[in-house]
Scaffold this motif. Structure first.
Motif, PDB file in Angstrom:
ATOM      1  N   ASP A 183       0.840  -1.208   0.000  1.00 54.28           N
ATOM      2  CA  ASP A 183       0.000   0.000   0.000  1.00 54.28           C
ATOM      3  C   ASP A 183       0.872   1.254   0.000  1.00 54.28           C
ATOM      4  O   ASP A 183       2.031   1.204   0.422  1.00 54.28           O
ATOM      5  N   ASP A 184       0.295   2.354  -0.450  1.00 57.03           N
ATOM      6  CA  ASP A 184       0.949   3.674  -0.387  1.00 57.03           C
ATOM      7  C   ASP A 184       2.338   3.657  -1.018  1.00 57.03           C
ATOM      8  O   ASP A 184       3.256   4.320  -0.532  1.00 57.03           O
ATOM      9  N   GLU A 245      -5.095   4.428  -6.406  1.00 58.00           N
ATOM     10  CA  GLU A 245      -6.125   4.967  -5.501  1.00 58.00           C
ATOM     11  C   GLU A 245      -6.127   6.481  -5.526  1.00 58.00           C
ATOM     12  O   GLU A 245      -5.158   7.104  -5.940  1.00 58.00           O
TER      13      GLU A 245
END
Ligand code: C2E
Ligand code: MG
Ligand code: MG
Ligand code: MG
Length: 292
Positions: A183-184, A245
């Motif tokens: 993630d990220d 995202e």
């Protein structure tokens, strides 16, 4: 432009207020508070769809925790997860999230092609301090809900370097059938070595990159686009499926799709929704996604 100034001013005021609240919540969050919160079912999972834009359908929903606190009101994870990590209760909270998310997901309707929809679950790096607790919770979440683990993505954040012990635990989770997402990506501790060393399936680009695509600042916009292209080609090289995202408008959507991204998440499609709204969203998504 008066309007613009006013908007910015409001944003700043909101940010200052959030920061203040953040501090207040962090300072007052303690073991008893968190345990009471769990016992009293004050925690809730909201769900944010990840859209497969090639097939116009929902790939999965990401579980995002919220706290309906008796005195602080509705609080977002950034305001209490760091405190929960510090006082070492993420084992308990994280195990609850795993169980709840899998139990919810197994009840969702199938998509319009008759396929089950997946669920994506965020893990805190502190859940890897006691791997046996994490592995147990993950195993129980699957066996008790009956959900197939290949429908579950486990999202690791890049908030720390990954130790050998952590990598071994991630490998065990993957052997159990879970899918692993980083993630990220692109901020914090991300490094090529990590991408190469970790057993990954998905790479989630950090929201900060796409945020500036199409912004009034031409240089920022161009720079963000270059970074996005770069990370997407990195994902391809390592045979990882990218997830983008933070898509908030049609322009950003078009640009990242042109760069080859296919799994996309953002306010453009939907805000995170309470668990009770997911089934309706799924049922209506076949029309709404084709329209989008
Ligand atoms: P994340 O996993 O990177 O989740 C994405 C965050 O960005 C979410 O914020 C989501 O609501 C927000 N977001 C998604 N699309 C957009 C968009 O288009 N525009 C904007 N402005 N924001 C967007 P949220 O729910 O406040 O969560 C913040 C972080 O808290 C998450 O970041 C995750 O790291 C952490 N978190 C949330 N739930 C859990 C959990 O159950 N366990 C753990 N360990 N961490 C969690
Ligand atoms: Mg996430
Ligand atoms: Mg995160
Ligand atoms: Mg993220």
């Amino acid at each position: 432009n008066y309007c613009l100034y006013d908007e910015r001013y409001q944003e700043e005021a909101k940010a200052a207020h959030a920061l203040e609240n953040n501090l207040r919540v962090s300072l007052s969050t303690n073991h008893a508070d968190l345990h009471r919160g769990i016992d009293n079912e004050e925690f809730q999972l909201y769900y944010h769809p990840i859209i497969n834009t090639t097939e116009n359908k929902i790939d999965a929903f990401e579980a995002l925790i919220r706290w309906q606190h008796p005195t602080h009101g509705f609080i977002l994870p950034d305001q209490f997860i760091p405190a929960a990590e510090k006082i070492q209760v993420m084992d308990v909270l994280g195990s609850w999230v795993l169980k709840k998310a899998c139990t919810d997901a197994v009840q969702w309707p199938y998509d319009h092609d008759g396929n089950p929809i997946g669920v994506s679950i965020n893990l805190s790096p502190t859940q890897f301090i006691h791997p046996e607790v994490l592995l147990n919770a993950a195993q129980k979440a699957i066996s008790e809900s009956g959900l197939s683990p290949d429908l579950v993505k486990l999202e690791l954040t890049e908030s720390s370097a990954f130790s050998q012990g952590m990598i071994a635990t991630i490998e065990k989770l993957r052997d159990m059938g879970f899918r692993i997402a980083l993630d990220d990506f692109g901020t914090g501790y991300s490094s090529l070595t990590q991408v190469n060393n970790l057993p990954l399936d998905y790479l989630k680009l950090d929201r900060s990159f796409v945020q500036k695509i199409g912004s009034d600042n031409r240089f920022e916009s161009k720079g963000s686009l270059r970074m996005t292209q770069c990370i997407l080609s990195l994902a391809a090289t390592f045979e990882l499926t990218p997830i983008v995202e933070g898509i908030e408008n049609e322009y950003q959507l078009r640009v990242v799709r042109d760069c080859g991204a296919n799994l996309i998440q953002g306010y453009y499609f939907s805000r995170p929704m309470p668990a009770a709204e997911v089934a309706d969203y799924v049922r209506h998504s076949s029309e709404s996604l084709v329209r989008a």
